[in-house]
Design a protein around this motif. Structure first.
Motif, PDB file in Angstrom:
ATOM      1  N   ASP A 557       0.809  -1.218   0.000  1.00 51.03           N
ATOM      2  CA  ASP A 557       0.000   0.000   0.000  1.00 51.03           C
ATOM      3  C   ASP A 557       0.844   1.271   0.000  1.00 51.03           C
ATOM      4  OD1 ASP A 557       1.011   0.032   2.558  1.00 51.03           O
ATOM      5  OD2 ASP A 557      -0.902  -0.395   3.540  1.00 51.03           O
ATOM      6  N   THR A 558       2.168   1.134  -0.058  1.00 46.36           N
ATOM      7  CA  THR A 558       3.042   2.305  -0.008  1.00 46.36           C
ATOM      8  C   THR A 558       4.031   2.252  -1.165  1.00 46.36           C
ATOM      9  OG1 THR A 558       2.867   2.422   2.403  1.00 46.36           O
ATOM     10  CG2 THR A 558       4.700   3.598   1.374  1.00 46.36           C
ATOM     11  N   VAL A 559       4.095   3.360  -1.915  1.00 49.00           N
ATOM     12  CA  VAL A 559       5.038   3.499  -3.023  1.00 49.00           C
ATOM     13  C   VAL A 559       5.956   4.666  -2.703  1.00 49.00           C
ATOM     14  CG1 VAL A 559       5.326   3.938  -5.490  1.00 49.00           C
ATOM     15  CG2 VAL A 559       3.373   2.586  -4.681  1.00 49.00           C
ATOM     16  N   ILE A 560       7.253   4.428  -2.725  1.00 47.29           N
ATOM     17  CA  ILE A 560       8.231   5.469  -2.408  1.00 47.29           C
ATOM     18  C   ILE A 560       8.907   5.906  -3.698  1.00 47.29           C
ATOM     19  CG2 ILE A 560      10.264   6.068  -1.048  1.00 47.29           C
ATOM     20  CD1 ILE A 560       9.520   3.676   0.796  1.00 47.29           C
ATOM     21  N   VAL A 561       8.728   7.191  -4.051  1.00 46.85           N
ATOM     22  CA  VAL A 561       9.287   7.752  -5.273  1.00 46.85           C
ATOM     23  C   VAL A 561      10.553   8.520  -4.939  1.00 46.85           C
ATOM     24  CG1 VAL A 561       8.850   9.271  -7.243  1.00 46.85           C
ATOM     25  CG2 VAL A 561       6.983   7.901  -6.281  1.00 46.85           C
TER      26      VAL A 561
END
Length: 586
Positions: A557-561
């Motif tokens: 549920d977490t995307v780190i850009v």
């Protein structure tokens, strides 16, 4: 004037950027935006003129958006003209027209979909103007003549010139040095790094810019074919100024590049000898031999190379300038963290790891296009792309040791015999990295469209800001590209329902070094907006643009850009967040 007596290097906190072309200017600008002081120098006595690398790919426009110059570039640039191919030998009748690069409609995830044309001199003007806002200007007629380094700093011997006389010599120690001074520059040579690859002596070209009267400015005009004799005249953003290419087996390229009258005569003959075409003044001319070469490493310690200092290429495909810009973006966010003491020096090892496969594939694709251009009698093969991977939207780092994807195991842990005997996360990660490297597709040619860590982070517009609203609803909306930036990671936390346990993820994100991570909660359209503290944005995905662009699996549920606009991590929760940032920060 006499040289000063120098007995020891002068220490400075500035990062030295050698070379004031696009790669160097982008490197300097991104460092300055990160609060890192910069000195940028260039051997040339004057800023270069001419179109040179004029094609700006969609991926480059996305990165220019992150440093605040995309609007000015798109305002100045023109779209890739439709090609008009003429029947020879008269050269008057149009055989057909075709698109060198088809015009594509923007999408929510890809707001920049078309190749734009802007002379490299004008692109550099835009970048220099942005640099000047930080009080920094490129020092011209200033050359590095020696380099050395220790574990703690890099030292350059710098000579400033006035005319033909040596003006001053200084020895300066910098925390880092970035060489972007081109294929003929000194940084690569001083580092004893050699180019690997080939120089082609057969497919010689004369290229440059020339004023032409009597020619339509709405078309890219071509006569003949590159396998025998070809003239190409491409309109530019400057009225009546055309970028030309003259190719052919019987053309004396070296001599004509030095003879303006002879070159005009050759262009007249190559276009059918038409009286209504008047070839005027040349802005610049160059004899070009295609090179497809790269170094085996982009730097080490505290000295790095980017752009043409590290790789040279054929003129086909429009990749060189764009690839150099991406080099600079990849390097500088990491270098800024190391400079500030937030990350270990070893983080910079990932620059080599990530960029080398991309450059190798770039050379492979542009060499293929070069071969097609000079062996085919079809003008459609001549030097540009018809969409596809060379737009660079598929460039990725899926194999990188600093990206984490928890959607599915890159290395099936259940298949590792006797894994229970190993309580060694580093060993497991080494095995995972080995498998990723074995399946490198750095341009994403064979990808199925699913988002993975290491990919380009897509945009998503029309996200309603729930923290800025009144009784009538949100007062503003955002796009993700406006929230990404070269100075910070952006963590996208996707919330499906109020019952979702996202507090531990936010806590883990807030534990990262101050001002390094921007936290964005994205709530699916129609779901109840949660009450969240300690985040910068809570956005409602009204039109499901973000949900569609970031369709992730495996309970993540977490995307780190990352600051370079690439997905660094796709993780399931707080432990995944910590695991990712352990690879980034000291």
């Amino acid at each position: 004037m006499p040289e000063p007596d120098i007995t020891s290097p002068r220490q400075t906190p500035e990062v030295l950027v050698v070379g004031a072309g696009p790669s160097g200017l982008v490197a300097a600008l991104t460092l300055l935006r990160n609060g890192v002081p910069v000195r940028i120098i260039d051997k040339a006595a004057e800023h270069r003129i001419g179109q040179r690398g004029a094609g700006i790919m969609p991926r480059s426009l996305e990165l220019f958006h992150q440093i605040g110059v995309a609007h000015e570039i798109t305002k100045r640039a023109i779209t890739t003209p439709v090609v008009k191919l003429y029947e020879m030998p008269e050269g008057r009748k149009a055989l057909r027209t075709f698109e060198m690069s088809p015009v594509l409609d923007a999408t929510p995830s890809c707001p920049y979909m078309n190749i734009l044309m802007l002379g490299q001199d004008h692109l550099e003007e835009v970048l220099r103007a942005s640099l000047a806002e930080y009080g920094v200007q490129a020092e011209l007629a200033t050359e590095v003549v020696a380099l050395s380094q220790t574990p703690d700093y890099a030292t350059a011997t710098i000579v400033k010139y006035a005319g033909t006389d040596r003006e001053a010599r200084e020895i300066v120690s910098h925390p880092f040095i970035i060489g972007t001074d081109g294929a003929r520059g000194v940084c690569r040579k001083l580092l004893n790094m050699t180019f690997l690859g080939e120089t082609r002596n057969v497919e010689n070209l004369i290229i440059g810019d020339i004023m032409v009267e009597g020619l339509e400015g709405d078309y890219w005009h071509m006569w003949g074919d590159a396998s025998t004799s070809m003239v190409s005249l491409r309109p530019t953003e400057t009225p009546n100024l055309f970028n030309f290419m003259l190719a052919g087996k019987d053309v004396n390229h070296r001599e004509l590049s030095k003879d303006e009258d002879g070159l005009r005569a050759a262009l007249t003959a190559g276009t059918g000898g038409q009286d209504h075409l008047v070839f005027g003044d040349f802005r610049w001319v160059s004899h070009y031999r295609p090179n497809m070469r790269m170094v085996d490493k982009f730097g080490e310690g505290r000295i790095f190379l980017a752009g043409d200092s590290a790789h040279v290429h054929s003129p086909t495909g429009g990749q060189g300038l764009n690839t150099g810009i991406q080099d600079s973006f990849n390097l500088t966010w990491k270098l800024a963290l190391v400079y500030k003491g937030l990350s270990p020096l070893s983080l910079l090892d990932s620059y080599n790891e990530e960029r080398l496969p991309v450059i190798a594939e770039m050379l492979n694709q542009t060499t293929t296009l070069l071969n097609q251009t000079f062996r085919s009698r079809k003008a459609e093969s001549a030097g540009w792309v018809k969409g596809g991977s060379l737009l660079q939207l598929g460039v990725n780092y899926r194999w990188s040791s600093i990206v984490i994807d928890e959607q599915q195991s890159d290395y099936d842990l259940e298949d590792i015999d006797e894994l229970d005997e190993f309580d060694d996360d580093d060993w497991v990660e080494e095995q995972q990295a080995a498998q990723r490297r074995a399946a490198v597709d750095s341009y994403g040619v064979g990808f199925d469209g699913s988002l993975r860590a290491g990919d380009r982070a897509p945009d998503a517009p029309d996200l309603s800001d729930t923290q800025l609203s009144d009784e009538h609803g949100p007062l503003c909306s955002h796009s993700l590209f406006d929230l990404f930036g070269a100075t910070h990671h952006t963590a996208l936390v996707f919330v499906e329902s109020p019952e979702q346990s996202y507090a531990p993820v936010i806590k883990a994100l807030r534990q990262q070094p101050r001002n390094t991570t921007r936290i964005v909660i994205i709530v699916r359209s129609g779901a109840l907006v949660p009450s969240v503290r300690g985040v910068q944005y809570v956005l409602e995905d009204d039109l499901d643009h973000a949900s569609r662009a970031y369709t992730v699996q495996g309970g993540c549920d977490t995307v780190i850009v990352r600051p370079d606009g690439m997905v660094g991590g796709i993780v399931r929760g707080a432990e995944g967040v910590k695991r990712y940032f352990r690879r980034i920060f000291a």
